[in-house]
Motif scaffolding. Structure first.
Motif, PDB file in Angstrom:
ATOM      1  N   ALA A 278      18.122  29.303  30.004  1.00 43.13           N
ATOM      2  CA  ALA A 278      17.848  29.808  31.346  1.00 43.13           C
ATOM      3  C   ALA A 278      16.911  28.828  32.026  1.00 43.13           C
ATOM      4  O   ALA A 278      15.976  28.312  31.407  1.00 43.13           O
ATOM      5  CB  ALA A 278      17.195  31.185  31.267  1.00 43.13           C
ATOM      6  N   VAL A 279      17.151  28.589  33.302  1.00 40.20           N
ATOM      7  CA  VAL A 279      16.309  27.680  34.080  1.00 40.20           C
ATOM      8  C   VAL A 279      15.793  28.431  35.299  1.00 40.20           C
ATOM      9  O   VAL A 279      16.575  29.010  36.063  1.00 40.20           O
ATOM     10  CB  VAL A 279      17.098  26.428  34.527  1.00 40.20           C
ATOM     11  CG1 VAL A 279      16.190  25.484  35.313  1.00 40.20           C
ATOM     12  CG2 VAL A 279      17.701  25.711  33.324  1.00 40.20           C
ATOM     13  N   LEU A 280      14.487  28.436  35.486  1.00 38.61           N
ATOM     14  CA  LEU A 280      13.875  29.089  36.636  1.00 38.61           C
ATOM     15  C   LEU A 280      13.375  28.031  37.607  1.00 38.61           C
ATOM     16  O   LEU A 280      12.581  27.161  37.238  1.00 38.61           O
ATOM     17  CB  LEU A 280      12.712  29.981  36.191  1.00 38.61           C
ATOM     18  CG  LEU A 280      13.083  31.130  35.255  1.00 38.61           C
ATOM     19  CD1 LEU A 280      11.853  31.962  34.918  1.00 38.61           C
ATOM     20  CD2 LEU A 280      14.158  32.006  35.872  1.00 38.61           C
ATOM     21  N   GLU A 281      13.871  28.118  38.846  1.00 40.58           N
ATOM     22  CA  GLU A 281      13.473  27.167  39.886  1.00 40.58           C
ATOM     23  C   GLU A 281      12.475  27.823  40.833  1.00 40.58           C
ATOM     24  O   GLU A 281      12.823  28.756  41.574  1.00 40.58           O
ATOM     25  CB  GLU A 281      14.702  26.682  40.658  1.00 40.58           C
ATOM     26  CG  GLU A 281      14.345  25.698  41.779  1.00 40.58           C
ATOM     27  CD  GLU A 281      15.556  25.236  42.566  1.00 40.58           C
ATOM     28  OE1 GLU A 281      16.366  24.466  41.983  1.00 40.58           O
ATOM     29  OE2 GLU A 281      15.715  25.650  43.736  1.00 40.58           O
ATOM     30  N   ASP A 282      11.228  27.373  40.774  1.00 41.63           N
ATOM     31  CA  ASP A 282      10.180  27.768  41.728  1.00 41.63           C
ATOM     32  C   ASP A 282       9.952  29.281  41.789  1.00 41.63           C
ATOM     33  O   ASP A 282       9.613  29.829  42.839  1.00 41.63           O
ATOM     34  CB  ASP A 282      10.508  27.245  43.126  1.00 41.63           C
ATOM     35  CG  ASP A 282      10.703  25.740  43.156  1.00 41.63           C
ATOM     36  OD1 ASP A 282      10.446  25.082  42.139  1.00 41.63           O
ATOM     37  OD2 ASP A 282      11.124  25.215  44.204  1.00 41.63           O
ATOM     38  N   VAL A 283      10.127  29.981  40.669  1.00 40.77           N
ATOM     39  CA  VAL A 283       9.914  31.437  40.625  1.00 40.77           C
ATOM     40  C   VAL A 283       8.427  31.705  40.401  1.00 40.77           C
ATOM     41  O   VAL A 283       7.865  31.306  39.376  1.00 40.77           O
ATOM     42  CB  VAL A 283      10.749  32.094  39.514  1.00 40.77           C
ATOM     43  CG1 VAL A 283      10.441  33.587  39.440  1.00 40.77           C
ATOM     44  CG2 VAL A 283      12.235  31.861  39.765  1.00 40.77           C
ATOM     45  N   MET A 284       7.809  32.390  41.348  1.00 44.08           N
ATOM     46  CA  MET A 284       6.369  32.650  41.278  1.00 44.08           C
ATOM     47  C   MET A 284       6.043  34.072  40.826  1.00 44.08           C
ATOM     48  O   MET A 284       4.943  34.340  40.355  1.00 44.08           O
ATOM     49  CB  MET A 284       5.726  32.401  42.645  1.00 44.08           C
ATOM     50  CG  MET A 284       5.661  30.944  43.040  1.00 44.08           C
ATOM     51  SD  MET A 284       4.609  29.990  41.923  1.00 44.08           S
ATOM     52  CE  MET A 284       3.013  30.750  42.232  1.00 44.08           C
ATOM     53  N   ASN A 285       6.957  35.001  40.992  1.00 44.93           N
ATOM     54  CA  ASN A 285       6.684  36.393  40.657  1.00 44.93           C
ATOM     55  C   ASN A 285       6.550  36.554  39.143  1.00 44.93           C
ATOM     56  O   ASN A 285       7.501  36.344  38.387  1.00 44.93           O
ATOM     57  CB  ASN A 285       7.815  37.279  41.192  1.00 44.93           C
ATOM     58  CG  ASN A 285       7.541  38.752  41.001  1.00 44.93           C
ATOM     59  OD1 ASN A 285       7.549  39.248  39.884  1.00 44.93           O
ATOM     60  ND2 ASN A 285       7.275  39.450  42.097  1.00 44.93           N
ATOM     61  N   GLN A 286       5.365  36.952  38.692  1.00 49.24           N
ATOM     62  CA  GLN A 286       5.088  37.028  37.258  1.00 49.24           C
ATOM     63  C   GLN A 286       5.892  38.124  36.568  1.00 49.24           C
ATOM     64  O   GLN A 286       6.300  37.967  35.412  1.00 49.24           O
ATOM     65  CB  GLN A 286       3.594  37.234  37.037  1.00 49.24           C
ATOM     66  CG  GLN A 286       2.746  36.060  37.502  1.00 49.24           C
ATOM     67  CD  GLN A 286       1.262  36.320  37.335  1.00 49.24           C
ATOM     68  OE1 GLN A 286       0.840  37.084  36.477  1.00 49.24           O
ATOM     69  NE2 GLN A 286       0.448  35.675  38.152  1.00 49.24           N
TER      70      GLN A 286
END
Length: 271
Positions: free
Chosen positions: A123-131
């Motif tokens: 899985a790759v998360l791009e610029d996800v800020m929500n913890q």
């Protein structure tokens, strides 16, 4: 066990538990990589089992001989600070729902190539800020057979307290690190390691997540973006696939945490 009754809430050794800045914990001189706070007995046990080293333990008195007695024992000579629930709430600023916090040393993050070399589904998360979303994605990825989670540098830290709690400790079990490049260049980084890249987004060329072409890919990276704006167009352009979850009743999308669980279930090679 080194059990210490709390008498001074301003004591320096208690500062990690009173600290409201998780970035400050990253700069702690206790460990080269910084420290983090794990919360609840089960999460702390998972951290121990995954090789994380405790700095200290903060525990409500009744837990010393109750459901977290084994945790205190596993700390050995590491300080175990204890007090009533009222005192701990005054120290931390909130009531502890499960009575135990543990300050732990971070591990040095591995380079991306070390994780990607042995992985087939990531899985790759791009610029996800929500913890909360980050924690939920980790939990789904671990439960549904994905090998690792990769993040761009603009993502929030998976070891921040809320992410750890929501993940139920799976952030300790699943390999993860930050990609060296930002969007969209990291897509090329993944392709160089042999991954077909699938962007979760809605476009004319979008294919369903149950498309047979996705299932037969030997190495697949499922890329997810932020809750509001999604993935950058430049990222989607560089991917091999743009994928979607079939919807009913005119619904156009799911929360990124829910979407990740559906996609991981469909695209896992291990289930």
């Amino acid at each position: 066990m080194a059990i210490i009754e709390i008498t001074d809430l301003s004591a320096e050794e208690l500062r990690p538990y009173a600290c409201t800045s998780e970035l400050e914990l990253l700069r702690s001189d206790v460990s080269e990589a910084g420290i983090f706070i794990a919360e609840s007995p089960n999460v702390i046990r998972t951290a121990f089992d995954s090789g994380y080293e405790p700095v200290s333990l903060l525990m409500e008195k009744k837990y010393l001989s109750g459901q977290a007695a084994d945790i205190a024992e596993r700390c050995g000579e590491v300080p175990v600070y204890t007090a009533s629930s009222q005192v701990l709430a005054e120290l931390t600023g909130y009531k502890l729902t499960q009575g135990v916090l543990c300050a732990m040393k971070r591990k040095k993050l591995p380079p991306p190539a070390d994780i990607l070399a042995g992985a087939e589904r990531i899985a790759v998360l791009e610029d996800v800020m929500n913890q909360t979303n980050i924690g939920a994605v980790f939990r789904s990825a671990a439960a549904l057979g994905f090998d690792a989670v990769m993040l761009t540098s603009a993502c929030s830290d998976p070891l921040f307290r809320r992410s750890v709690r929501v993940s139920m400790g799976t952030v300790f079990q699943l390999p993860w690190t930050y990609l060296r490049s930002g969007a969209p260049d990291y897509v090329s980084e993944l392709k160089d390691m042999g991954f077909a890249c699938a962007a979760m987004a809605l476009r004319r060329d979008t294919v369903r997540i149950d498309d047979v072409k996705l299932r037969i890919e030997k190495k697949l990276a499922v890329i997810l973006g932020t809750e509001g704006t999604g993935l950058k167009e430049s990222t989607i352009d560089r991917c091999d696939y743009t994928i979607k979850i079939p919807m009913a009743h005119g619904v156009d999308s799911l929360n990124v945490a829910a979407a990740s669980a559906v996609a991981f279930w469909q695209l896992s090679k291990n289930l």
